[in-house]
Design an enzyme around this catalytic site. Sequence first.
Site, PDB file in Angstrom:
ATOM      1  N   ARG A 160      14.057  -2.970   1.725  1.00 45.25           N
ATOM      2  CA  ARG A 160      12.763  -2.429   1.273  1.00 45.25           C
ATOM      3  C   ARG A 160      12.278  -3.256   0.085  1.00 45.25           C
ATOM      4  O   ARG A 160      11.089  -3.534  -0.053  1.00 45.25           O
ATOM      5  CB  ARG A 160      12.864  -0.941   0.893  1.00 45.25           C
ATOM      6  CG  ARG A 160      11.594  -0.443   0.203  1.00 45.25           C
ATOM      7  CD  ARG A 160      11.413   1.077   0.145  1.00 45.25           C
ATOM      8  NE  ARG A 160      12.621   1.836   0.056  1.00 45.25           N
ATOM      9  CZ  ARG A 160      13.361   1.978  -1.065  1.00 45.25           C
ATOM     10  NH1 ARG A 160      12.986   1.404  -2.192  1.00 45.25           N
ATOM     11  NH2 ARG A 160      14.468   2.690  -1.035  1.00 45.25           N
ATOM     12  N   TYR A 209     -14.698  -0.540   5.786  1.00 36.85           N
ATOM     13  CA  TYR A 209     -13.938  -0.112   6.963  1.00 36.85           C
ATOM     14  C   TYR A 209     -13.751   1.415   6.940  1.00 36.85           C
ATOM     15  O   TYR A 209     -13.452   1.977   5.872  1.00 36.85           O
ATOM     16  CB  TYR A 209     -12.588  -0.839   6.931  1.00 36.85           C
ATOM     17  CG  TYR A 209     -11.641  -0.475   8.040  1.00 36.85           C
ATOM     18  CD1 TYR A 209     -11.881  -0.881   9.352  1.00 36.85           C
ATOM     19  CD2 TYR A 209     -10.495   0.270   7.790  1.00 36.85           C
ATOM     20  CE1 TYR A 209     -11.009  -0.564  10.370  1.00 36.85           C
ATOM     21  CE2 TYR A 209      -9.612   0.596   8.804  1.00 36.85           C
ATOM     22  CZ  TYR A 209      -9.879   0.185  10.101  1.00 36.85           C
ATOM     23  OH  TYR A 209      -9.008   0.515  11.088  1.00 36.85           O
ATOM     24  N   ASP A 259     -11.813  -7.119   0.311  1.00 34.09           N
ATOM     25  CA  ASP A 259     -11.137  -7.058   1.602  1.00 34.09           C
ATOM     26  C   ASP A 259     -11.665  -8.241   2.420  1.00 34.09           C
ATOM     27  O   ASP A 259     -12.815  -8.241   2.856  1.00 34.09           O
ATOM     28  CB  ASP A 259     -11.446  -5.709   2.271  1.00 34.09           C
ATOM     29  CG  ASP A 259     -10.749  -5.542   3.613  1.00 34.09           C
ATOM     30  OD1 ASP A 259     -10.429  -6.561   4.260  1.00 34.09           O
ATOM     31  OD2 ASP A 259     -10.540  -4.380   4.023  1.00 34.09           O
ATOM     32  N   LYS A 288      -5.645  -8.471  12.121  1.00 34.60           N
ATOM     33  CA  LYS A 288      -6.837  -9.079  12.704  1.00 34.60           C
ATOM     34  C   LYS A 288      -6.676 -10.598  12.795  1.00 34.60           C
ATOM     35  O   LYS A 288      -5.786 -11.060  13.466  1.00 34.60           O
ATOM     36  CB  LYS A 288      -8.069  -8.664  11.896  1.00 34.60           C
ATOM     37  CG  LYS A 288      -8.096  -7.157  11.537  1.00 34.60           C
ATOM     38  CD  LYS A 288      -8.217  -6.229  12.731  1.00 34.60           C
ATOM     39  CE  LYS A 288      -7.962  -4.766  12.406  1.00 34.60           C
ATOM     40  NZ  LYS A 288      -8.683  -4.210  11.274  1.00 34.60           N
TER      41      LYS A 288
HETATM   42  C1  LIG Z   1      -8.530  -3.103  10.382  1.00 34.36           C
HETATM   43  C2  LIG Z   1      -9.056  -3.165   9.007  1.00 34.36           C
HETATM   44  C3  LIG Z   1      -8.397  -2.532   7.935  1.00 34.36           C
HETATM   45  C4  LIG Z   1      -7.168  -1.674   8.137  1.00 34.36           C
HETATM   46  O1  LIG Z   1      -6.075  -2.435   8.545  1.00 34.36           O
HETATM   47  P1  LIG Z   1      -4.881  -1.863   9.448  1.00 34.36           P
HETATM   48  O2  LIG Z   1      -4.014  -3.059   9.622  1.00 34.36           O
HETATM   49  O3  LIG Z   1      -5.486  -1.354  10.713  1.00 34.36           O
HETATM   50  O4  LIG Z   1      -4.235  -0.758   8.664  1.00 34.36           O
HETATM   51  C5  LIG Z   1      -8.922  -2.682   6.665  1.00 34.36           C
HETATM   52  N1  LIG Z   1     -10.028  -3.397   6.437  1.00 34.36           N
HETATM   53  C6  LIG Z   1     -10.703  -4.011   7.448  1.00 34.36           C
HETATM   54  C7  LIG Z   1     -11.933  -4.796   7.127  1.00 34.36           C
HETATM   55  C8  LIG Z   1     -10.242  -3.915   8.760  1.00 34.36           C
HETATM   56  O5  LIG Z   1     -10.922  -4.523   9.740  1.00 34.36           O
END
Ligand SMILES: *Cc1c(COP(=O)(O)O)cnc(C)c1O
Length: 381
Positions: free
Chosen positions: A50, A102, A174, A199
């Site tokens: 961890r 998001y 982000d 992504k």
């Molecule tokens: C998908 C996404 C998230 C969340 O990520 P996860 O890996 O699904 O927890 C946060 N911000 C954006 C812009 C996203 O597209």
Amino acid sequence: MNSHYEFETIAVHAGMEPDPTTGAVMVPIYQTSTYAQPDVAQHKGYDYSRTDNPTRTALQTALATLEGGQHALAFASGMAAIDTVMRLLRPGDHVVSGNDVYGGTFRLFDKVLQPYGLAFSFVDTTDITAVTNAIRPETKLIWLETPTNPMLRISDIEAIAAIAHQHGAWLGVDNTFASPALQRPLALGADIVVHSTTKYIGGHSDVVGGAVVVNDTAVYSQLKFLQNAVGAVPAPLDCFLVLRGIKTLSLRMATHCRNANRVAQFLADHPAVAEVIFPGLESHRQHVLAQKQMRGPGGMISFIMRGGEAAARVVARQTKLFTLAESLGGIESLIELPAPMTHASVADSPLAIDPGLVRISVGIENVNDLIADLQQALHEV
Ligand SMILES: *Cc1c(COP(=O)(O)O)cnc(C)c1O
């Protein structure tokens, strides 16, 4: 990894030292929870997975180098990464957040963290005055996404970083939609960068993960403490998969951008389409800003059907190469309708999405096949 190398080189090599015991060129999947200690409380940098794991260490090195940052931490998901950042704050602190972040981020802020005593103002971060006006004495963080989902609005990272710093706050970005191949917020003044590595960074729709990248060593130390104390860490196999994705990130992003440019042009010329939203088109409201702060327009396109929701549903059902699914950023093309799918939770809010809006994640297939697929689907409308 020396950061004077160009991005394509960094993507292939960062974090990839040959394994010291065997010379393995690929970082092994260290599928272990614990590590033998030669003597009481002595170890080789790893005592429990961890806290630290060598496959995760390699990934974190790669992520930091990709973003041009000093330090990175990997998490089990993008949401876990964002949640850990928010734990830097204390009850009473205030956050100015983009109003079209998001959906999961909005839910975390509004439903989970607000009851714990954090205050949020949701504003349009493309409007610098709105951002400035929302700042309070207790504002500790400005949080934004650029481009946003699904409206692909672009916010000026450099200008908002300056505002944040004037008020003693951090700017968190982000960077999931752009990926570090197209946009590096730390170089533009941001303090904290997060990713859903699920992504573009992972890129193959086969792993869920998240990351935080920072330059400030004190902030990193707090985040590193939280990563271990809270424990939302990624498994070694997941770290390996994200690392493998990173090696082709620059190739993939170049193709996503090239294909998306062609697809956007095709859609813009199609009579059944009322409007195409894509930062690479001159008609995009922040096209100039996008060109200034991004190396390419990205692979996401949103478009509004003239025939509204009924027409949008036909297109989403009729495409064959574009799979009807949520998520984005993988090698394969996806299509979805934000209003009834990813953004159903904002249906009754000011952020409600036009039901005729279609969002596509343009993959790396041959672009002529992609256009032909959209053409036949649009023909059904
Ligand atoms: C998908 C996404 C998230 C969340 O990520 P996860 O890996 O699904 O927890 C946060 N911000 C954006 C812009 C996203 O597209």
